[in-house]
Design a protein around this motif. Structure first.
Motif, PDB file in Angstrom:
ATOM      1  N   ILE A   1       0.834  -1.202   0.000  1.00  0.00           N
ATOM      2  CA  ILE A   1       0.000   0.000   0.000  1.00  0.00           C
ATOM      3  C   ILE A   1       0.870   1.254   0.000  1.00  0.00           C
ATOM      4  N   SER A   2       1.850   1.304   0.893  1.00  0.00           N
ATOM      5  CA  SER A   2       2.694   2.499   0.992  1.00  0.00           C
ATOM      6  C   SER A   2       3.549   2.684  -0.257  1.00  0.00           C
ATOM      7  N   GLN A   3       4.049   1.597  -0.824  1.00  0.00           N
ATOM      8  CA  GLN A   3       4.839   1.710  -2.048  1.00  0.00           C
ATOM      9  C   GLN A   3       3.990   2.234  -3.196  1.00  0.00           C
ATOM     10  N   ASN A   4       2.742   1.795  -3.255  1.00  0.00           N
ATOM     11  CA  ASN A   4       1.833   2.277  -4.287  1.00  0.00           C
ATOM     12  C   ASN A   4       1.604   3.776  -4.155  1.00  0.00           C
ATOM     13  N   VAL A   5       1.389   4.237  -2.927  1.00  0.00           N
ATOM     14  CA  VAL A   5       1.170   5.665  -2.706  1.00  0.00           C
ATOM     15  C   VAL A   5       2.409   6.461  -3.096  1.00  0.00           C
ATOM     16  N   LEU A   6       3.586   5.949  -2.778  1.00  0.00           N
ATOM     17  CA  LEU A   6       4.823   6.650  -3.113  1.00  0.00           C
ATOM     18  C   LEU A   6       5.035   6.723  -4.624  1.00  0.00           C
ATOM     19  N   ARG A   7       4.530   5.743  -5.362  1.00  0.00           N
ATOM     20  CA  ARG A   7       4.640   5.813  -6.818  1.00  0.00           C
ATOM     21  C   ARG A   7       3.779   6.932  -7.378  1.00  0.00           C
ATOM     22  N   THR A   8       2.596   7.099  -6.825  1.00  0.00           N
ATOM     23  CA  THR A   8       1.693   8.127  -7.342  1.00  0.00           C
ATOM     24  C   THR A   8       1.931   9.491  -6.702  1.00  0.00           C
ATOM     25  N   SER A   9       2.439   9.503  -5.464  1.00  0.00           N
ATOM     26  CA  SER A   9       2.726  10.757  -4.749  1.00  0.00           C
ATOM     27  C   SER A   9       4.081  10.612  -4.066  1.00  0.00           C
ATOM     28  N   PRO A  10       5.169  10.863  -4.794  1.00  0.00           N
ATOM     29  CA  PRO A  10       6.516  10.575  -4.276  1.00  0.00           C
ATOM     30  C   PRO A  10       6.892  11.319  -3.006  1.00  0.00           C
TER      31      PRO A  10
ATOM     32  N   THR B   1       3.264   5.949  19.472  1.00  0.00           N
ATOM     33  CA  THR B   1       3.764   5.948  18.104  1.00  0.00           C
ATOM     34  C   THR B   1       4.698   4.763  17.920  1.00  0.00           C
ATOM     35  N   VAL B   2       4.397   3.934  16.946  1.00  0.00           N
ATOM     36  CA  VAL B   2       5.226   2.768  16.632  1.00  0.00           C
ATOM     37  C   VAL B   2       6.268   3.132  15.585  1.00  0.00           C
ATOM     38  N   VAL B   3       5.840   3.867  14.549  1.00  0.00           N
ATOM     39  CA  VAL B   3       6.748   4.323  13.492  1.00  0.00           C
ATOM     40  C   VAL B   3       6.518   5.817  13.292  1.00  0.00           C
ATOM     41  N   PRO B   4       7.507   6.670  13.593  1.00  0.00           N
ATOM     42  CA  PRO B   4       7.361   8.105  13.320  1.00  0.00           C
ATOM     43  C   PRO B   4       7.226   8.342  11.820  1.00  0.00           C
ATOM     44  N   LEU B   5       6.819   9.540  11.456  1.00  0.00           N
ATOM     45  CA  LEU B   5       6.570   9.876  10.058  1.00  0.00           C
ATOM     46  C   LEU B   5       7.801   9.578   9.202  1.00  0.00           C
ATOM     47  N   THR B   6       7.598   8.817   8.123  1.00  0.00           N
ATOM     48  CA  THR B   6       8.707   8.378   7.290  1.00  0.00           C
ATOM     49  C   THR B   6       8.221   8.105   5.872  1.00  0.00           C
ATOM     50  N   SER B   7       9.139   8.139   4.925  1.00  0.00           N
ATOM     51  CA  SER B   7       8.835   7.720   3.553  1.00  0.00           C
ATOM     52  C   SER B   7       9.377   6.318   3.287  1.00  0.00           C
ATOM     53  N   ASP B   8       9.867   5.662   4.327  1.00  0.00           N
ATOM     54  CA  ASP B   8      10.452   4.323   4.218  1.00  0.00           C
ATOM     55  C   ASP B   8       9.349   3.277   4.397  1.00  0.00           C
ATOM     56  N   SER B   9       8.885   2.700   3.293  1.00  0.00           N
ATOM     57  CA  SER B   9       7.792   1.727   3.370  1.00  0.00           C
ATOM     58  C   SER B   9       8.209   0.467   4.116  1.00  0.00           C
ATOM     59  N   ALA B  10       9.495   0.120   4.057  1.00  0.00           N
ATOM     60  CA  ALA B  10       9.968  -1.061   4.788  1.00  0.00           C
ATOM     61  C   ALA B  10       9.883  -0.832   6.294  1.00  0.00           C
ATOM     62  N   ALA B  11      10.191   0.390   6.738  1.00  0.00           N
ATOM     63  CA  ALA B  11      10.087   0.703   8.166  1.00  0.00           C
ATOM     64  C   ALA B  11       8.636   0.614   8.627  1.00  0.00           C
ATOM     65  N   LEU B  12       7.720   1.082   7.783  1.00  0.00           N
ATOM     66  CA  LEU B  12       6.299   0.985   8.119  1.00  0.00           C
ATOM     67  C   LEU B  12       5.879  -0.475   8.220  1.00  0.00           C
ATOM     68  N   ALA B  13       6.337  -1.293   7.275  1.00  0.00           N
ATOM     69  CA  ALA B  13       5.998  -2.718   7.291  1.00  0.00           C
ATOM     70  C   ALA B  13       6.570  -3.404   8.526  1.00  0.00           C
ATOM     71  N   ASN B  14       7.801  -3.069   8.881  1.00  0.00           N
ATOM     72  CA  ASN B  14       8.406  -3.662  10.078  1.00  0.00           C
ATOM     73  C   ASN B  14       7.631  -3.275  11.331  1.00  0.00           C
ATOM     74  N   GLY B  15       7.148  -2.032  11.356  1.00  0.00           N
ATOM     75  CA  GLY B  15       6.390  -1.586  12.512  1.00  0.00           C
ATOM     76  C   GLY B  15       5.098  -2.353  12.690  1.00  0.00           C
ATOM     77  N   ILE B  16       4.370  -2.560  11.605  1.00  0.00           N
ATOM     78  CA  ILE B  16       3.088  -3.257  11.735  1.00  0.00           C
ATOM     79  C   ILE B  16       3.292  -4.748  11.977  1.00  0.00           C
ATOM     80  N   GLN B  17       4.434  -5.280  11.522  1.00  0.00           N
ATOM     81  CA  GLN B  17       4.730  -6.687  11.818  1.00  0.00           C
ATOM     82  C   GLN B  17       4.852  -6.914  13.317  1.00  0.00           C
TER      83      GLN B  17
END
Length: 381
Positions: A45-54, A74-90
């Motif tokens: 989801i986050s990678q898709n958003v970054l493709r359309t809105s970098p 807060t588990v993951v502070p504001l970031t453009s790193d989709s992998a960090a977001l994925a690690n947080g929700i894992q």
């Protein structure tokens, strides 16, 4: 599910669009299957958003209820790193929660806190299956106060005011938590947050801070409780889901909807003299038409001009520095606010015989632009 995600990836990139999204997740015990679906797809989801809105960024917040190890964090502070977001929700674990309502309002406010200081569109996307405590006795947050925070009328309460450590010091876990903590108990500094309530009406009150759109992905049914009224007030959408398999689709639709929210941009003339009419332009703003433009020429909370063409004319009587504020509103009530300073000079500061002219006559007035992009534009009359 991959096909669903890819369906939203065909939109051409919008390089200047900044979308800031905080995912706020209820992690009490009953949420396990819904978190599982989000866990499997959040990186896509986050990678898709970054493709359309970098220029987009994301944060992740989880909330539980009083008596649990924490209320909201807060588990993951504001970031453009989709992998960090994925690690947080894992790492999210569904556990706890005693009575049916949860500390949703604390979660929403924590999500807004992660978005502070950003430019562009801000949105909070809730994933939940239970209603909020309204109000939350330990924080004072209520339907009304959360609306005001999201709409940019009131500031976000300090993090210290809503920390779990302060709450845990006063409210120990119990077997029966349906009635909540003892609201009438005495308090002392550091034990419980002061109330963040207000009886003031939301209408006719200007936003002094950036606004945030609220989206509600709710396994208990869309608009089934007071959260629906907050969603409507911010111009968001509610998604009632009947199974965990609907989580990803709903989140995608929420983020896609947020990307179409208005973005205000303000054009200011480079030369403005006292006693002469100046044209303030919002024509570079974007959003779903028809847009409504509200100009506050002195940022005093009074709307001085409203129209749909994006042009505001004003005459400043005296030299000085004036802050002009533009609010752009779309048909669903979503708003974007930006401000710029106008330097107004005395007429004698610009003698006519010293004004530069092009070979073809006087130059068109030059404007600088404020908003989510840099640069300016020339507007001829």
């Amino acid at each position: 599910m991959a096909n669903i995600v890819s369906r939203y990836s065909s939109t051409p990139p919008a390089a200047t669009k900044a979308l800031n999204v905080s995912f706020v997740v209820d992690t009490t015990g009953s949420m396990s299957p819904y978190i599982g679906d989000a866990r499997a797809n959040i990186e896509a989801i986050s990678q898709n958003v970054l493709r359309t809105s970098p220029n987009s960024k994301f944060s992740l917040v989880e909330y539980k209820d009083y008596g649990d190890p924490f209320i909201a964090q807060t588990v993951v502070p504001l970031t453009s790193d989709s992998a960090a977001l994925a690690n947080g929700i894992q790492g999210l674990t569904a556990s706890g929660g005693g009575d049916y309502p949860e500390s949703l309002f604390s979660g929403v406010v924590e999500g807004v806190r992660t978005l502070q200081g950003t430019t562009g569109t801000s949105a909070v996307v809730i994933l939940r299956d239970a209603p909020p405590h309204d109000p939350e006795p330990w924080s004072g947050l209520s339907n009304n106060s959360v609306q005001r925070i999201l709409l940019g009328i009131d500031p976000v309460p300090s993090a210290d005011a809503l920390t779990a450590s302060g709450i845990a010091a006063r409210f120990a876990p119990t077997d029966d938590r349906e009635q909540g903590p003892d609201v009438g108990a005495s308090t002392s500094p550091g034990e419980v947050a002061p109330p963040v309530t207000s009886s003031a009406r939301l209408t006719n009150e200007p936003a002094t801070l950036p606004s945030t759109i609220l989206y509600d992905v709710n396994a208990a049914g869309a608009g089934s409780d007071v959260v629906g009224s907050i969603v409507d007030a911010t111009g968001g959408r509610s998604f009632g889901i009947g199974s965990p398999q609907e989580v990803t689709t709903s989140i995608l639709e929420a983020v896609d909807d947020a990307s179409e929210a208005p973005v205000a941009k303000l054009g200011i003339p480079s030369i403005v003299t006292a006693g002469s009419e100046a044209v303030i332009a919002g024509i570079d703003s974007s959003g779903q038409s028809p847009l409504q433009f509200e100009f506050d020429f002195e940022s005093d909370g009074t709307v001085d001009a409203t129209n749909e063409d994006g042009i505001g004319a004003v005459t400043f009587a005296s030299p000085g520095q004036y802050t002009v504020t533009l609010t752009v509103r779309d048909p669903r009530g979503r708003t974007s606010v930006t401000s710029a300073v106008v330097a107004v000079s005395a007429v004698e500061d610009y003698p006519i015989d010293e004004s530069p002219e092009s070979p073809n006559g006087p130059e068109a007035p030059s404007f600088g632009s404020s908003g989510s992009s840099n640069g300016g534009f020339n507007f001829g009359f």
